[in-house]
Design a protein around this motif. Structure first.
Motif, PDB file in Angstrom:
ATOM      1  N   ASP A  94       0.840  -1.201   0.000  1.00  0.00           N
ATOM      2  CA  ASP A  94       0.000   0.000   0.000  1.00  0.00           C
ATOM      3  C   ASP A  94       0.875   1.251   0.000  1.00  0.00           C
ATOM      4  O   ASP A  94       2.106   1.168   0.086  1.00  0.00           O
ATOM      5  N   GLU A  95       0.245   2.405  -0.089  1.00  0.00           N
ATOM      6  CA  GLU A  95       0.969   3.669  -0.227  1.00  0.00           C
ATOM      7  C   GLU A  95       1.926   3.920   0.941  1.00  0.00           C
ATOM      8  O   GLU A  95       3.071   4.354   0.750  1.00  0.00           O
ATOM      9  N   GLN A  96       1.471   3.639   2.154  1.00  0.00           N
ATOM     10  CA  GLN A  96       2.329   3.851   3.319  1.00  0.00           C
ATOM     11  C   GLN A  96       3.509   2.885   3.315  1.00  0.00           C
ATOM     12  O   GLN A  96       4.649   3.281   3.605  1.00  0.00           O
ATOM     13  N   GLU A  97       3.260   1.620   3.021  1.00  0.00           N
ATOM     14  CA  GLU A  97       4.350   0.640   2.975  1.00  0.00           C
ATOM     15  C   GLU A  97       5.370   1.027   1.903  1.00  0.00           C
ATOM     16  O   GLU A  97       6.583   1.000   2.150  1.00  0.00           O
ATOM     17  N   TYR A  98       4.876   1.391   0.734  1.00  0.00           N
ATOM     18  CA  TYR A  98       5.737   1.776  -0.380  1.00  0.00           C
ATOM     19  C   TYR A  98       6.620   2.958   0.022  1.00  0.00           C
ATOM     20  O   TYR A  98       7.830   2.960  -0.194  1.00  0.00           O
ATOM     21  N   MET A  99       6.024   3.972   0.638  1.00  0.00           N
ATOM     22  CA  MET A  99       6.769   5.162   1.039  1.00  0.00           C
ATOM     23  C   MET A  99       7.750   4.838   2.160  1.00  0.00           C
ATOM     24  O   MET A  99       8.896   5.320   2.156  1.00  0.00           O
ATOM     25  N   ALA A 100       7.339   4.035   3.124  1.00  0.00           N
ATOM     26  CA  ALA A 100       8.225   3.657   4.228  1.00  0.00           C
ATOM     27  C   ALA A 100       9.425   2.864   3.709  1.00  0.00           C
ATOM     28  O   ALA A 100      10.556   3.055   4.178  1.00  0.00           O
ATOM     29  N   LEU A 101       9.203   2.002   2.732  1.00  0.00           N
ATOM     30  CA  LEU A 101      10.301   1.229   2.151  1.00  0.00           C
ATOM     31  C   LEU A 101      11.249   2.136   1.362  1.00  0.00           C
ATOM     32  O   LEU A 101      12.468   1.950   1.409  1.00  0.00           O
ATOM     33  N   GLU A 102      10.693   3.125   0.680  1.00  0.00           N
ATOM     34  CA  GLU A 102      11.550   4.076  -0.034  1.00  0.00           C
ATOM     35  C   GLU A 102      12.419   4.852   0.960  1.00  0.00           C
ATOM     36  O   GLU A 102      13.630   5.028   0.746  1.00  0.00           O
ATOM     37  N   LEU A 103      11.827   5.296   2.040  1.00  0.00           N
ATOM     38  CA  LEU A 103      12.567   6.013   3.078  1.00  0.00           C
ATOM     39  C   LEU A 103      13.633   5.105   3.701  1.00  0.00           C
ATOM     40  O   LEU A 103      14.772   5.524   3.927  1.00  0.00           O
ATOM     41  N   ALA A 104      13.272   3.860   3.943  1.00  0.00           N
ATOM     42  CA  ALA A 104      14.220   2.903   4.535  1.00  0.00           C
ATOM     43  C   ALA A 104      15.436   2.703   3.638  1.00  0.00           C
ATOM     44  O   ALA A 104      16.580   2.716   4.118  1.00  0.00           O
ATOM     45  N   GLU A 105      15.202   2.543   2.357  1.00  0.00           N
ATOM     46  CA  GLU A 105      16.332   2.343   1.445  1.00  0.00           C
ATOM     47  C   GLU A 105      17.187   3.595   1.343  1.00  0.00           C
ATOM     48  O   GLU A 105      18.417   3.516   1.321  1.00  0.00           O
ATOM     49  N   GLU A 106      16.553   4.737   1.303  1.00  0.00           N
ATOM     50  CA  GLU A 106      17.305   5.994   1.194  1.00  0.00           C
ATOM     51  C   GLU A 106      18.207   6.195   2.411  1.00  0.00           C
ATOM     52  O   GLU A 106      19.372   6.569   2.273  1.00  0.00           O
ATOM     53  N   LEU A 107      17.692   5.939   3.606  1.00  0.00           N
ATOM     54  CA  LEU A 107      18.484   6.130   4.825  1.00  0.00           C
ATOM     55  C   LEU A 107      19.512   5.022   5.046  1.00  0.00           C
ATOM     56  O   LEU A 107      20.494   5.231   5.745  1.00  0.00           O
ATOM     57  N   THR A 108      19.290   3.869   4.465  1.00  0.00           N
ATOM     58  CA  THR A 108      20.206   2.744   4.656  1.00  0.00           C
ATOM     59  C   THR A 108      21.361   2.786   3.665  1.00  0.00           C
ATOM     60  O   THR A 108      22.518   2.606   4.038  1.00  0.00           O
ATOM     61  N   ILE A 109      21.053   3.053   2.424  1.00  0.00           N
ATOM     62  CA  ILE A 109      22.081   3.033   1.382  1.00  0.00           C
ATOM     63  C   ILE A 109      22.880   4.337   1.353  1.00  0.00           C
ATOM     64  O   ILE A 109      24.074   4.333   1.083  1.00  0.00           O
ATOM     65  N   LEU A 110      22.240   5.458   1.662  1.00  0.00           N
ATOM     66  CA  LEU A 110      22.874   6.770   1.675  1.00  0.00           C
ATOM     67  C   LEU A 110      23.770   7.003   0.450  1.00  0.00           C
ATOM     68  O   LEU A 110      24.979   7.165   0.571  1.00  0.00           O
ATOM     69  N   PRO A 111      23.164   7.022  -0.720  1.00  0.00           N
ATOM     70  CA  PRO A 111      23.969   7.240  -1.928  1.00  0.00           C
ATOM     71  C   PRO A 111      24.591   8.631  -1.928  1.00  0.00           C
ATOM     72  O   PRO A 111      24.067   9.557  -1.311  1.00  0.00           O
ATOM     73  N   ARG A 112      25.725   8.757  -2.620  1.00  0.00           N
ATOM     74  CA  ARG A 112      26.341  10.086  -2.764  1.00  0.00           C
ATOM     75  C   ARG A 112      25.331  11.016  -3.409  1.00  0.00           C
ATOM     76  O   ARG A 112      24.582  10.615  -4.284  1.00  0.00           O
ATOM     77  N   GLY A 113      25.350  12.257  -2.962  1.00  0.00           N
ATOM     78  CA  GLY A 113      24.370  13.195  -3.495  1.00  0.00           C
ATOM     79  C   GLY A 113      22.965  12.793  -3.084  1.00  0.00           C
ATOM     80  O   GLY A 113      22.011  12.992  -3.813  1.00  0.00           O
ATOM     81  N   SER A 114      22.870  12.177  -1.911  1.00  0.00           N
ATOM     82  CA  SER A 114      21.600  11.654  -1.428  1.00  0.00           C
ATOM     83  C   SER A 114      20.465  12.657  -1.598  1.00  0.00           C
ATOM     84  O   SER A 114      20.614  13.844  -1.367  1.00  0.00           O
ATOM     85  N   ARG A 115      19.353  12.134  -1.992  1.00  0.00           N
ATOM     86  CA  ARG A 115      18.154  12.952  -2.139  1.00  0.00           C
ATOM     87  C   ARG A 115      17.256  12.766  -0.928  1.00  0.00           C
ATOM     88  O   ARG A 115      16.052  12.875  -1.007  1.00  0.00           O
ATOM     89  N   HIS A 116      17.881  12.511   0.200  1.00  0.00           N
ATOM     90  CA  HIS A 116      17.145  12.218   1.425  1.00  0.00           C
ATOM     91  C   HIS A 116      16.044  13.240   1.709  1.00  0.00           C
ATOM     92  O   HIS A 116      14.918  12.872   2.009  1.00  0.00           O
ATOM     93  N   THR A 117      16.367  14.521   1.596  1.00  0.00           N
ATOM     94  CA  THR A 117      15.341  15.515   1.924  1.00  0.00           C
ATOM     95  C   THR A 117      14.172  15.436   0.958  1.00  0.00           C
ATOM     96  O   THR A 117      13.028  15.650   1.353  1.00  0.00           O
ATOM     97  N   ASP A 118      14.433  15.091  -0.302  1.00  0.00           N
ATOM     98  CA  ASP A 118      13.331  14.914  -1.253  1.00  0.00           C
ATOM     99  C   ASP A 118      12.442  13.747  -0.836  1.00  0.00           C
ATOM    100  O   ASP A 118      11.213  13.834  -0.908  1.00  0.00           O
TER     101      ASP A 118
END
Length: 160
Positions: A94-118
């Motif tokens: 669902d929408e919440q799960e999808y968004m939470a998983l996106e946030l989880a990957e962003e904070l876990t992988i922390l790619p260079r030039g992270s778009r975390h704030t986006d």
């Protein structure tokens, strides 16, 4: 000096060498477990995120804990089976799960030039601000536990 073969060398168990620090980590997790219901985040969502972060980090001991906890909290086996491919299956999550998983990957992988704030801004369109903050804490804490378990070579408890 004789070298010890790598397979017989031991690594320090961080929790045994500095138990108060490890216990402190546990106290923080317990405090957050009180916060999740206060901000209306389900245990199932937190466990789903913890499972995904543990997959990314390759932490067998944490997967052994959080995958069963996710099932117990109501996450379907189907979702757990396809979790590594969640981005390809927006109709399964669902929408919440999808968004939470996106946030989880962003904070876990922390790619260079992270778009975390986006990603956080996007998450705030799906969750209340305090829910996003609680999710970020959940993600940070499971990442910490993953690293402690991997560094200490913790093994899964589930008998095989």
């Amino acid at each position: 000096m004789t070298e010890i073969p790598a397979e017989t060398q031991r690594v320090p168990n961080l929790g045994k060498f500095f138990p108060e620090i490890f216990k402190g980590q546990g106290r923080v997790v317990m405090q957050m477990r009180k916060v999740y219901p206060e901000v209306d985040l389900s245990e199932a969502l937190v466990e789903l995120v913890s499972t995904r972060v543990s997959q990314i980090n390759g932490c067998a001991a944490c997967l052994d804990t959080h995958a069963p906890a996710a099932r117990k909290a109501g996450v379907s086996q189907t979702k757990l089976d396809v979790l590594p491919a969640w981005r390809e299956l927006p109709n399964v999550f669902d929408e919440q799960e999808y968004m939470a998983l996106e946030l989880a990957e962003e904070l876990t992988i922390l790619p260079r030039g992270s778009r975390h704030t986006d990603v956080v801004r996007k998450a705030c369109t799906v969750f209340a601000e305090e829910q996003v903050a609680a999710l970020e804490w959940a993600i940070i804490l499971i990442n910490t536990y993953n690293r402690i378990s991997i560094a200490s070579e913790h093994q899964p408890r589930t008998p095989r």
